[in-house]
Design a protein around this motif. Structure first.
Motif, PDB file in Angstrom:
ATOM      1  N   ASP A 264      22.619  -1.292  19.315  1.00  0.00           N
ATOM      2  CA  ASP A 264      21.672  -0.292  18.812  1.00  0.00           C
ATOM      3  C   ASP A 264      21.928   1.028  19.533  1.00  0.00           C
ATOM      4  OD1 ASP A 264      19.493   1.321  18.239  1.00  0.00           O
ATOM      5  OD2 ASP A 264      18.060  -0.330  18.303  1.00  0.00           O
ATOM      6  N   ILE A 265      22.342   2.031  18.760  1.00  0.00           N
ATOM      7  CA  ILE A 265      22.687   3.303  19.413  1.00  0.00           C
ATOM      8  C   ILE A 265      21.543   4.317  19.306  1.00  0.00           C
ATOM      9  CG2 ILE A 265      25.180   2.993  19.271  1.00  0.00           C
ATOM     10  CD1 ILE A 265      25.178   4.897  16.833  1.00  0.00           C
ATOM     11  N   GLY A 266      20.364   3.841  18.943  1.00  0.00           N
ATOM     12  CA  GLY A 266      19.181   4.684  19.030  1.00  0.00           C
ATOM     13  C   GLY A 266      19.001   5.657  17.877  1.00  0.00           C
ATOM     14  N   ILE A 267      18.430   6.808  18.210  1.00  0.00           N
ATOM     15  CA  ILE A 267      18.032   7.774  17.174  1.00  0.00           C
ATOM     16  C   ILE A 267      18.919   9.021  17.233  1.00  0.00           C
ATOM     17  CG2 ILE A 267      15.620   7.044  17.085  1.00  0.00           C
ATOM     18  CD1 ILE A 267      14.972   9.304  19.083  1.00  0.00           C
ATOM     19  N   ASN A 268      18.774   9.860  16.204  1.00  0.00           N
ATOM     20  CA  ASN A 268      19.376  11.195  16.215  1.00  0.00           C
ATOM     21  C   ASN A 268      20.891  11.147  16.442  1.00  0.00           C
ATOM     22  OD1 ASN A 268      19.281  13.999  16.123  1.00  0.00           O
ATOM     23  ND2 ASN A 268      18.835  14.216  18.304  1.00  0.00           N
ATOM     24  N   ASN A 269      21.568  10.289  15.683  1.00  0.00           N
ATOM     25  CA  ASN A 269      23.006  10.083  15.908  1.00  0.00           C
ATOM     26  C   ASN A 269      23.873  10.989  15.039  1.00  0.00           C
ATOM     27  OD1 ASN A 269      23.449   7.766  17.825  1.00  0.00           O
ATOM     28  ND2 ASN A 269      21.916   6.904  16.437  1.00  0.00           N
ATOM     29  N   SER A 270      24.796  11.660  15.678  1.00  0.00           N
ATOM     30  CA  SER A 270      25.775  12.493  14.979  1.00  0.00           C
ATOM     31  C   SER A 270      26.955  11.619  14.539  1.00  0.00           C
ATOM     32  CB  SER A 270      26.292  13.576  15.936  1.00  0.00           C
ATOM     33  OG  SER A 270      26.983  12.951  16.995  1.00  0.00           O
ATOM     34  N   VAL A 271      27.824  12.201  13.735  1.00  0.00           N
ATOM     35  CA  VAL A 271      29.055  11.502  13.346  1.00  0.00           C
ATOM     36  C   VAL A 271      29.790  11.021  14.598  1.00  0.00           C
ATOM     37  CG1 VAL A 271      31.359  11.860  12.383  1.00  0.00           C
ATOM     38  CG2 VAL A 271      29.363  12.721  11.154  1.00  0.00           C
ATOM     39  N   ASP A 272      29.891  11.888  15.595  1.00  0.00           N
ATOM     40  CA  ASP A 272      30.606  11.531  16.831  1.00  0.00           C
ATOM     41  C   ASP A 272      29.982  10.309  17.505  1.00  0.00           C
ATOM     42  OD1 ASP A 272      32.356  13.547  16.463  1.00  0.00           O
ATOM     43  OD2 ASP A 272      31.485  14.909  17.952  1.00  0.00           O
ATOM     44  N   ASP A 273      28.649  10.242  17.496  1.00  0.00           N
ATOM     45  CA  ASP A 273      27.974   9.094  18.118  1.00  0.00           C
ATOM     46  C   ASP A 273      28.359   7.792  17.397  1.00  0.00           C
ATOM     47  OD1 ASP A 273      26.630  10.832  19.829  1.00  0.00           O
ATOM     48  OD2 ASP A 273      24.918  11.043  18.464  1.00  0.00           O
ATOM     49  N   TYR A 274      28.318   7.831  16.064  1.00  0.00           N
ATOM     50  CA  TYR A 274      28.698   6.625  15.311  1.00  0.00           C
ATOM     51  C   TYR A 274      30.161   6.263  15.584  1.00  0.00           C
ATOM     52  CZ  TYR A 274      24.343   6.794  12.558  1.00  0.00           C
ATOM     53  OH  TYR A 274      23.026   6.780  12.173  1.00  0.00           O
ATOM     54  N   PHE A 275      31.021   7.280  15.582  1.00  0.00           N
ATOM     55  CA  PHE A 275      32.452   7.025  15.812  1.00  0.00           C
ATOM     56  C   PHE A 275      32.694   6.422  17.194  1.00  0.00           C
ATOM     57  CE2 PHE A 275      35.309   9.331  12.611  1.00  0.00           C
ATOM     58  CZ  PHE A 275      34.454   9.037  11.579  1.00  0.00           C
ATOM     59  N   GLU A 276      32.015   6.977  18.178  1.00  0.00           N
ATOM     60  CA  GLU A 276      32.175   6.499  19.554  1.00  0.00           C
ATOM     61  C   GLU A 276      31.787   5.013  19.640  1.00  0.00           C
ATOM     62  OE1 GLU A 276      33.566   7.856  22.122  1.00  0.00           O
ATOM     63  OE2 GLU A 276      33.054   6.130  23.397  1.00  0.00           O
ATOM     64  N   ALA A 277      30.649   4.678  19.033  1.00  0.00           N
ATOM     65  CA  ALA A 277      30.184   3.282  19.071  1.00  0.00           C
ATOM     66  C   ALA A 277      31.145   2.370  18.312  1.00  0.00           C
ATOM     67  CB  ALA A 277      28.781   3.188  18.473  1.00  0.00           C
ATOM     68  N   MET A 278      31.698   2.887  17.216  1.00  0.00           N
ATOM     69  CA  MET A 278      32.633   2.059  16.444  1.00  0.00           C
ATOM     70  C   MET A 278      33.921   1.830  17.226  1.00  0.00           C
ATOM     71  SD  MET A 278      32.100   3.430  12.605  1.00  0.00           S
ATOM     72  CE  MET A 278      33.473   2.474  11.984  1.00  0.00           C
ATOM     73  N   LYS A 279      34.354   2.873  17.922  1.00  0.00           N
ATOM     74  CA  LYS A 279      35.574   2.753  18.721  1.00  0.00           C
ATOM     75  C   LYS A 279      35.393   1.703  19.816  1.00  0.00           C
ATOM     76  CE  LYS A 279      38.036   5.939  21.413  1.00  0.00           C
ATOM     77  NZ  LYS A 279      38.060   7.305  21.886  1.00  0.00           N
ATOM     78  N   GLN A 280      34.199   1.738  20.402  1.00  0.00           N
ATOM     79  CA  GLN A 280      33.920   0.841  21.529  1.00  0.00           C
ATOM     80  C   GLN A 280      33.702  -0.610  21.082  1.00  0.00           C
ATOM     81  OE1 GLN A 280      30.912   2.904  23.821  1.00  0.00           O
ATOM     82  NE2 GLN A 280      30.896   1.195  25.265  1.00  0.00           N
ATOM     83  N   HIS A 281      33.057  -0.805  19.940  1.00  0.00           N
ATOM     84  CA  HIS A 281      32.611  -2.161  19.578  1.00  0.00           C
ATOM     85  C   HIS A 281      33.290  -2.754  18.347  1.00  0.00           C
ATOM     86  CE1 HIS A 281      29.431  -1.801  22.577  1.00  0.00           C
ATOM     87  NE2 HIS A 281      29.205  -0.590  22.098  1.00  0.00           N
ATOM     88  N   ASN A 282      34.063  -1.948  17.635  1.00  0.00           N
ATOM     89  CA  ASN A 282      34.761  -2.422  16.440  1.00  0.00           C
ATOM     90  C   ASN A 282      33.862  -3.326  15.566  1.00  0.00           C
ATOM     91  OD1 ASN A 282      36.832  -2.845  14.663  1.00  0.00           O
ATOM     92  ND2 ASN A 282      37.700  -4.562  15.804  1.00  0.00           N
ATOM     93  N   PRO A 283      32.750  -2.804  15.079  1.00  0.00           N
ATOM     94  CA  PRO A 283      31.785  -3.661  14.369  1.00  0.00           C
ATOM     95  C   PRO A 283      32.249  -4.057  12.969  1.00  0.00           C
ATOM     96  CG  PRO A 283      31.121  -1.377  14.194  1.00  0.00           C
ATOM     97  CD  PRO A 283      32.344  -1.388  15.087  1.00  0.00           C
ATOM     98  N   ASP A 284      31.706  -5.166  12.485  1.00  0.00           N
ATOM     99  CA  ASP A 284      31.923  -5.541  11.090  1.00  0.00           C
ATOM    100  C   ASP A 284      31.043  -4.679  10.191  1.00  0.00           C
ATOM    101  OD1 ASP A 284      33.497  -8.071  11.616  1.00  0.00           O
ATOM    102  OD2 ASP A 284      31.653  -8.491  12.740  1.00  0.00           O
ATOM    103  N   ILE A 285      29.877  -4.345  10.724  1.00  0.00           N
ATOM    104  CA  ILE A 285      28.885  -3.633   9.914  1.00  0.00           C
ATOM    105  C   ILE A 285      28.380  -2.391  10.640  1.00  0.00           C
ATOM    106  CG2 ILE A 285      26.541  -3.820   8.919  1.00  0.00           C
ATOM    107  CD1 ILE A 285      27.290  -6.879   8.633  1.00  0.00           C
ATOM    108  N   LEU A 286      28.283  -1.300   9.882  1.00  0.00           N
ATOM    109  CA  LEU A 286      27.648  -0.098  10.410  1.00  0.00           C
ATOM    110  C   LEU A 286      26.329   0.074   9.656  1.00  0.00           C
ATOM    111  CD1 LEU A 286      27.690   2.498  12.133  1.00  0.00           C
ATOM    112  CD2 LEU A 286      28.796   3.630  10.210  1.00  0.00           C
TER     113      LEU A 286
END
Ligand code: B1M
Length: 234
Positions: free
Chosen positions: A139-161
């Protein structure tokens, strides 16, 4: 809305029917009574009511009433914040019980509320239900920019966003994130599920999300369906 504290104190929770207990939860949520909500959730649990039922019939239904009076100008931001705090206190008790399946991780999800939006109750609920269904949830919280989503995806390689938006002014940001995924040529690597009260199926289709999820239960079902497709089971 509810009587003064003295009368409130006289209520013996054990004497209430389950319907009356839910009504009291709605009133106490409305009034932002954190301790009372915690006691009432515990009372409901002691009756062996399923945590999911307590969540939906007690807390979510209560928050719907708050939402209507907020919309109609009867409640204002400070009161709604208190209601939100009471709701979170109840959810905190239910969270481990909803997550208590012991199932191995069936997939990974990164979830966050989009930029400009600070609503997080629905997102938290979706996260809890997904954990309960065996997903690993970041859970990356609130007020997320594109960069925030990208950073989390890079780190966790999720199946689902998962993206959440509660405002008509913030929901268009989902399109911005999806376009950025396409531009980076990683859109195909992740299933994008979107949710939040102002969204609908047509919006999700228009922004090229994989699916709109009306509520937390639908989010779980939908995520499971996409995982089964990914594993070639359907
Ligand atoms: Co706000 N707010 N709010 N608010 N608030 C709404 C959304 C609003 C509909 C109220 C109203 O007018 N009736 C209205 C939006 C109108 C619009 O855009 N058309 C509104 C407004 C206007 C605002 C402010 C602009 C008010 C102001 O400042 N003038 C402001 C905006 C702040 C910001 O974000 N920048 C604001 C502020 C706040 C509070 C801070 C006071 C508080 C948020 C506290 C918090 O979240 N920590 C708040 C609240 C609590 C609400 C209402 C009353 C309740 C939202 C909620 O928690 N619902 C809300 C009215 C309403 O929705 N009825 C309202 C309970 C929750 C369980 O449901 O979030 O819908 P929901 O989540 C569901 C589904 O939508 C779905 O599953 C969840 C569980 O079943 N879902 C997903 C949600 N996200 C998902 C993600 C997924 C899948 C499913 O990913 C896969």
């Amino acid at each position: 809305m509810s009587e003064d504290m003295n009368e409130e104190d006289e209520i013996i929770l054990e004497d209430l029917s389950t319907e009356e207990l839910y009504e009291l939860m709605h009133e106490d949520l409305y009034d932002g009574y954190i301790d009372e909500i915690a006691e009432e959730v515990n009372e409901a649990l002691s009756r062996e009511i399923a945590p999911y039922e307590i969540l939906t019939k007690g807390l979510v239904a209560g928050m719907d009433i708050v939402g209507i009076d907020f919309r109609d100008g009867i409640l204002f931001v400070p009161e709604v914040l208190m209601a939100a705090k009471a709701m979170k206190a109840g959810m905190a008790i239910l969270r481990p019980l909803l997550a208590e399946t012991g199932a191995p991780s069936v997939g990974t999800m990164v979830i966050g509320t989009v930029k400009g939006d600070i609503h997080d109750i629905g997102k938290n609920l979706v996260g809890m239900m997904m954990e309960g269904a065996g997903f690993e949830v970041i859970d990356i919280g609130i007020n997320n920019s594109v960069d925030d989503y990208f950073e989390a995806m890079k780190q966790h390689n999720p199946d689902i966003l998962g993206m959440s938006a509660l405002l008509t002014t913030t929901m268009p940001y989902m399109r911005v994130v999806i376009q950025a995924l396409k531009d980076a040529n990683i859109r195909q690597n992740v299933t994008v599920l979107v949710g939040g009260a102002p969204l609908n199926d047509a919006f999700a289709e228009d922004i090229e999300a994989d699916a709109y999820c009306r509520d937390a239960a639908v989010a779980v079902e939908t995520a499971k369906k996409f995982m089964a497709i990914k594993r070639g089971e359907i």
